[in-house]
Design a protein around this motif. Sequence first.
Motif, mmCIF file in Angstrom:
data_model
loop_
_atom_site.group_PDB
_atom_site.id
_atom_site.type_symbol
_atom_site.label_atom_id
_atom_site.label_comp_id
_atom_site.label_asym_id
_atom_site.label_seq_id
_atom_site.Cartn_x
_atom_site.Cartn_y
_atom_site.Cartn_z
ATOM 1 N N ASP A 82 -26.604 0.513 5.828
ATOM 2 C CA ASP A 82 -25.195 0.913 5.765
ATOM 3 C C ASP A 82 -24.751 1.746 6.958
ATOM 4 O OD1 ASP A 82 -26.603 3.112 5.029
ATOM 5 O OD2 ASP A 82 -25.536 3.486 3.153
ATOM 6 N N SER A 83 -25.649 2.045 7.887
ATOM 7 C CA SER A 83 -25.199 2.760 9.086
ATOM 8 C C SER A 83 -24.722 1.823 10.194
ATOM 9 C CB SER A 83 -26.310 3.664 9.625
ATOM 10 O OG SER A 83 -27.391 2.884 10.095
ATOM 11 N N ASN B 180 -23.010 -2.497 6.551
ATOM 12 C CA ASN B 180 -22.112 -2.637 5.390
ATOM 13 C C ASN B 180 -21.430 -1.378 4.835
ATOM 14 O OD1 ASN B 180 -24.488 -1.831 4.243
ATOM 15 N ND2 ASN B 180 -24.934 -3.803 3.280
ATOM 16 N N HIS B 181 -21.343 -0.334 5.672
ATOM 17 C CA HIS B 181 -20.454 0.791 5.320
ATOM 18 C C HIS B 181 -19.884 1.320 6.635
ATOM 19 C CE1 HIS B 181 -18.577 4.065 3.400
ATOM 20 N NE2 HIS B 181 -19.572 4.882 3.236
ATOM 21 N N GLN B 182 -20.801 1.793 7.497
ATOM 22 C CA GLN B 182 -20.420 1.991 8.894
ATOM 23 C C GLN B 182 -20.824 0.710 9.631
ATOM 24 O OE1 GLN B 182 -20.627 5.765 11.506
ATOM 25 N NE2 GLN B 182 -22.628 4.849 11.741
ATOM 26 N N ILE B 183 -19.965 0.254 10.538
ATOM 27 C CA ILE B 183 -20.250 -1.007 11.235
ATOM 28 C C ILE B 183 -20.216 -0.787 12.739
ATOM 29 C CG2 ILE B 183 -19.458 -3.389 11.611
ATOM 30 C CD1 ILE B 183 -18.339 -3.400 8.828
ATOM 31 N N PRO C 298 -19.364 -2.361 16.010
ATOM 32 C CA PRO C 298 -18.585 -3.550 16.378
ATOM 33 C C PRO C 298 -19.221 -4.359 17.511
ATOM 34 C CG PRO C 298 -17.536 -1.589 17.261
ATOM 35 C CD PRO C 298 -18.672 -1.105 16.403
ATOM 36 N N VAL C 299 -19.961 -3.693 18.394
ATOM 37 C CA VAL C 299 -20.580 -4.417 19.512
ATOM 38 C C VAL C 299 -21.705 -5.315 18.979
ATOM 39 C CG1 VAL C 299 -21.812 -4.182 21.698
ATOM 40 C CG2 VAL C 299 -19.905 -2.641 21.158
ATOM 41 N N MET D 298 -21.760 -6.480 15.978
ATOM 42 C CA MET D 298 -21.085 -7.500 15.189
ATOM 43 C C MET D 298 -20.586 -8.659 16.071
ATOM 44 S SD MET D 298 -20.952 -7.825 12.022
ATOM 45 C CE MET D 298 -21.446 -6.279 11.294
ATOM 46 N N ILE D 299 -19.982 -8.311 17.210
ATOM 47 C CA ILE D 299 -19.477 -9.358 18.118
ATOM 48 C C ILE D 299 -20.656 -10.181 18.659
ATOM 49 C CG2 ILE D 299 -18.335 -9.755 20.355
ATOM 50 C CD1 ILE D 299 -16.275 -9.088 18.189
ATOM 51 N N ILE E 137 -16.581 -9.855 5.503
ATOM 52 C CA ILE E 137 -15.390 -9.950 6.368
ATOM 53 C C ILE E 137 -15.695 -9.620 7.825
ATOM 54 C CG2 ILE E 137 -13.092 -8.998 6.827
ATOM 55 C CD1 ILE E 137 -12.703 -8.711 3.802
ATOM 56 N N ALA E 138 -16.462 -8.564 8.066
ATOM 57 C CA ALA E 138 -16.753 -8.173 9.453
ATOM 58 C C ALA E 138 -17.517 -9.293 10.173
ATOM 59 C CB ALA E 138 -17.554 -6.872 9.467
ATOM 60 N N ILE F 51 -15.111 -12.278 10.814
ATOM 61 C CA ILE F 51 -14.224 -12.070 11.963
ATOM 62 C C ILE F 51 -14.980 -12.280 13.272
ATOM 63 C CG2 ILE F 51 -13.184 -10.167 13.305
ATOM 64 C CD1 ILE F 51 -11.251 -11.278 11.457
ATOM 65 N N ALA G 173 -15.602 -15.964 13.674
ATOM 66 C CA ALA G 173 -14.329 -16.645 13.950
ATOM 67 C C ALA G 173 -13.886 -16.398 15.385
ATOM 68 C CB ALA G 173 -13.263 -16.166 12.965
ATOM 69 N N TYR G 174 -14.106 -15.162 15.866
ATOM 70 C CA TYR G 174 -13.704 -14.835 17.239
ATOM 71 C C TYR G 174 -14.557 -15.598 18.241
ATOM 72 C CZ TYR G 174 -12.204 -12.205 21.303
ATOM 73 O OH TYR G 174 -11.701 -11.864 22.532
#
Lengths: 188, 188
Positions: A23-24, A27-30, A32-33, A35-36, A62-63, A66, A69-70
Amino acid sequence: MKLLKEYIEKYGSVTDSSILKVDSFINHQIDPVLMIEIGEELKKRFEGKNINKILTIEASGIAIGIAAAYAFKVPMVFAKKKKPSTMGDSFNANVHSFTKKTDYNITVSKEFLSPEDNILVVDDFLAMGNAIIGLKNIIEQAGANLQGVGIVIEKGFQPGGTILKEQGIHLESLAVIESLENNEITLR
Amino acid sequence: MKLLKEYIEKYGSVTDSSILKVDSFINHQIDPVLMIEIGEELKKRFEGKNINKILTIEASGIAIGIAAAYAFKVPMVFAKKKKPSTMGDSFNANVHSFTKKTDYNITVSKEFLSPEDNILVVDDFLAMGNAIIGLKNIIEQAGANLQGVGIVIEKGFQPGGTILKEQGIHLESLAVIESLENNEITLR
């Protein structure tokens, strides 16, 4: 996926030899780098599949949805766990959650899935595979085509991965947990 | 924000003169390219605020949160509407939803907010402002600093925007709906 495995080893933790806490960064804090990068990795894994839509489930999908999808430059649709009063006709499926020991209904508006769609399903975790089977059911109702399933973390000691592959699904898990025994994370 | 306004005018619809449907590009199906541009626009609007964390609420805030976090290159935290069994000590706040006519509790793990944090709160909609007030409450409990609030669509005919500004909050709404009367979308 190297960066993801590094994050799991560095920031993941285990409770009760069965629950992996990420969750760090997932799935709580995300992050973004990360994730991309996950999105770009999924694009590589499903190159040539002609994906025109990403499908996932709220909230923790969702994260990832996205990000995928991007990378693909296509729309993302997320199944809702409660049908909003403003939603018209919908596709629905029942999902049993082993973690939460309850059944829930997932729903996608008929407006956003059609027989022309080549769909990549994504989610954060794969354990028993029930959420993915529910999404597959919805895709079948729409007459759309399930091109593959992309998972961030698969629990390799649970049967979800085998179940999906036995159904002929192209499954790509970016990290597979071999074991959480003795509260230690062992990656495959 | 020009692109967002074009999407609202082209793909938005109104039911009952009060409900704006944007579920084809914001809150059921999501356009990732629009979302990433929304993140970049939020970064411009809050330049120089030294933002080191994005805070939002599941589920519909997550996509905007990721986009903003990716633009700022900082982590994103989303408040959960149910406290997971694996979460330790948490900050909590009560939120009244006028749309759904219920109260719900939002929760953020104490691990992910601290007095060093300069926080940008983001969300898809602003109407009465209750969700944002709940997040502000959580930020205050953590002793962190609320640097601003970024909203995709503000319903200008509802009091949320005024309430937040009266509390001295730097609010930036990327599109403001002036009216939905006669089922027509009028942008400010």
